[in-house]
Scaffold this motif. Structure first.
Motif, mmCIF file in Angstrom:
data_model
loop_
_atom_site.group_PDB
_atom_site.id
_atom_site.type_symbol
_atom_site.label_atom_id
_atom_site.label_comp_id
_atom_site.label_asym_id
_atom_site.label_seq_id
_atom_site.Cartn_x
_atom_site.Cartn_y
_atom_site.Cartn_z
ATOM 1 N N ALA A 177 -18.060 22.222 -29.913
ATOM 2 C CA ALA A 177 -18.444 20.922 -29.345
ATOM 3 C C ALA A 177 -18.434 20.995 -27.819
ATOM 4 C CB ALA A 177 -17.509 19.823 -29.845
ATOM 5 N N TYR A 178 -17.398 21.623 -27.258
ATOM 6 C CA TYR A 178 -17.314 21.769 -25.807
ATOM 7 C C TYR A 178 -18.546 22.504 -25.270
ATOM 8 C CZ TYR A 178 -15.645 22.917 -21.154
ATOM 9 O OH TYR A 178 -15.536 23.044 -19.784
ATOM 10 N N VAL A 179 -18.894 23.615 -25.914
ATOM 11 C CA VAL A 179 -20.026 24.420 -25.448
ATOM 12 C C VAL A 179 -21.333 23.638 -25.561
ATOM 13 C CG1 VAL A 179 -21.387 26.497 -25.933
ATOM 14 C CG2 VAL A 179 -18.885 26.619 -25.862
ATOM 15 N N VAL A 180 -21.554 23.004 -26.690
ATOM 16 C CA VAL A 180 -22.779 22.224 -26.866
ATOM 17 C C VAL A 180 -22.860 21.115 -25.821
ATOM 18 C CG1 VAL A 180 -23.971 20.610 -28.418
ATOM 19 C CG2 VAL A 180 -23.095 22.790 -29.300
ATOM 20 N N LEU A 181 -21.756 20.435 -25.592
ATOM 21 C CA LEU A 181 -21.742 19.368 -24.595
ATOM 22 C C LEU A 181 -22.008 19.903 -23.191
ATOM 23 C CD1 LEU A 181 -18.791 17.300 -26.046
ATOM 24 C CD2 LEU A 181 -21.129 16.431 -25.703
ATOM 25 N N ARG A 182 -21.469 21.077 -22.872
ATOM 26 C CA ARG A 182 -21.719 21.647 -21.547
ATOM 27 C C ARG A 182 -23.185 22.056 -21.390
ATOM 28 N NH1 ARG A 182 -17.644 21.351 -17.624
ATOM 29 N NH2 ARG A 182 -19.502 21.895 -16.453
ATOM 30 N N ILE A 183 -23.807 22.531 -22.466
ATOM 31 C CA ILE A 183 -25.223 22.881 -22.401
ATOM 32 C C ILE A 183 -26.068 21.614 -22.250
ATOM 33 C CG2 ILE A 183 -27.149 23.846 -23.722
ATOM 34 C CD1 ILE A 183 -25.115 25.954 -24.792
ATOM 35 N N VAL A 184 -25.725 20.576 -23.007
ATOM 36 C CA VAL A 184 -26.425 19.290 -22.863
ATOM 37 C C VAL A 184 -26.242 18.768 -21.437
ATOM 38 C CG1 VAL A 184 -26.433 16.864 -23.602
ATOM 39 C CG2 VAL A 184 -26.326 18.702 -25.312
ATOM 40 N N HIS A 185 -25.025 18.866 -20.923
ATOM 41 C CA HIS A 185 -24.725 18.452 -19.550
ATOM 42 C C HIS A 185 -25.608 19.224 -18.563
ATOM 43 C CE1 HIS A 185 -22.372 18.627 -15.747
ATOM 44 N NE2 HIS A 185 -22.049 17.386 -16.054
ATOM 45 N N SER A 186 -25.774 20.512 -18.794
ATOM 46 C CA SER A 186 -26.617 21.329 -17.910
ATOM 47 C C SER A 186 -28.056 20.819 -17.891
ATOM 48 C CB SER A 186 -26.615 22.789 -18.369
ATOM 49 O OG SER A 186 -25.367 23.389 -18.175
ATOM 50 N N PHE A 187 -28.612 20.608 -19.078
ATOM 51 C CA PHE A 187 -29.991 20.116 -19.133
ATOM 52 C C PHE A 187 -30.118 18.756 -18.455
ATOM 53 C CE2 PHE A 187 -30.757 23.120 -22.723
ATOM 54 C CZ PHE A 187 -31.843 23.762 -22.167
ATOM 55 N N TRP A 188 -29.155 17.875 -18.732
ATOM 56 C CA TRP A 188 -29.207 16.536 -18.148
ATOM 57 C C TRP A 188 -29.110 16.606 -16.623
ATOM 58 C CZ3 TRP A 188 -30.622 11.968 -20.025
ATOM 59 C CH2 TRP A 188 -30.402 10.852 -19.220
ATOM 60 N N GLN A 189 -28.108 17.326 -16.131
ATOM 61 C CA GLN A 189 -27.922 17.395 -14.679
ATOM 62 C C GLN A 189 -29.094 18.087 -13.991
ATOM 63 O OE1 GLN A 189 -24.411 19.467 -13.266
ATOM 64 N NE2 GLN A 189 -24.610 18.528 -11.255
ATOM 65 N N SER A 190 -29.688 19.051 -14.639
ATOM 66 C CA SER A 190 -30.745 19.835 -14.015
ATOM 67 C C SER A 190 -32.118 19.162 -14.038
ATOM 68 C CB SER A 190 -30.856 21.197 -14.712
ATOM 69 O OG SER A 190 -29.655 21.910 -14.553
ATOM 70 N N THR A 191 -32.264 18.121 -14.855
ATOM 71 C CA THR A 191 -33.582 17.504 -14.983
ATOM 72 C C THR A 191 -33.579 16.007 -14.671
ATOM 73 O OG1 THR A 191 -33.253 17.205 -17.363
ATOM 74 C CG2 THR A 191 -34.372 19.221 -16.665
ATOM 75 N N VAL A 192 -32.682 15.257 -15.266
ATOM 76 C CA VAL A 192 -32.655 13.789 -15.101
ATOM 77 C C VAL A 192 -31.589 13.389 -14.089
ATOM 78 C CG1 VAL A 192 -32.383 11.587 -16.293
ATOM 79 C CG2 VAL A 192 -33.417 13.537 -17.492
ATOM 80 N N ASN A 193 -30.401 13.872 -14.295
ATOM 81 C CA ASN A 193 -29.252 13.730 -13.390
ATOM 82 C C ASN A 193 -28.849 12.288 -13.100
ATOM 83 O OD1 ASN A 193 -27.108 14.847 -12.047
ATOM 84 N ND2 ASN A 193 -28.249 15.355 -10.210
ATOM 85 N N ARG A 194 -28.931 11.439 -14.079
ATOM 86 C CA ARG A 194 -28.386 10.088 -13.930
ATOM 87 C C ARG A 194 -26.885 10.193 -14.148
ATOM 88 N NH1 ARG A 194 -32.438 9.158 -11.514
ATOM 89 N NH2 ARG A 194 -34.211 8.048 -12.337
#
Length: 143
Positions: free
Chosen positions: A98-115
């Motif tokens: 769960a931690y890893v999946v969340l960090r990957i989701v966090h990466s995509f979010w921060q790198s593209t949308v970053n709200r």
């Protein structure tokens, strides 16, 4: 789900290098657009020097790479503690994935949308997973 508790750590390490590559490629592409020539750049430049020079969307990838070199270092240590102390259970493996999946989701979010509000929620839930893993590591290592 793999039985090996170290697998999520290996995946996150690989993901960190993917983010490094994404950040590097994005930055090098942006250099020519903003008139940066690395051959004539002064020595000693750092990534922080590009804030306000490169577009935010470009810098966000680098920010995320930096973040992946911060808190996840605790994650790597915790899963090693759990692995070595016999604390690999269905629960600890689920929390680690769960931690890893969340960090990957966090990466995509921060790198593209970053709200930030959404990014904060993703980060917070990942941190709760790490907190639980850390507590379970203490229990496992104290026997």
């Amino acid at each position: 789900m793999p039985e090996n508790l170290l697998a999520p750590g290996a995946v996150l390490a690989l993901w960190t290098l993917v983010m490094l590559t994404w950040a590097g490629v994005t930055r090098f592409q942006a250099f020519s657009k903003v008139g940066i020539d690395l051959k004539t750049a002064p020595p000693g430049g750092r990534g922080v020097d590009l804030e306000g020079v490169l577009p935010p969307l470009t810098n966000w990838k680098s920010h995320n790479y930096t973040h992946l070199c911060e808190q996840p270092t605790l994650f790597y240590a915790v899963i090693i503690f759990l692995h070595l102390s016999g604390g690999s259970t269905d629960l600890t493996r689920a929390l680690a994935w769960a931690y890893v999946v969340l960090r990957i989701v966090h990466s995509f979010w921060q790198s593209t949308v970053n709200r930030v509000p959404v990014r904060f929620v993703i980060f917070s839930v990942a941190t709760l997973c790490l907190f639980a893993l850390s507590l379970l590591a203490v229990i496992a290592t104290l026997g």
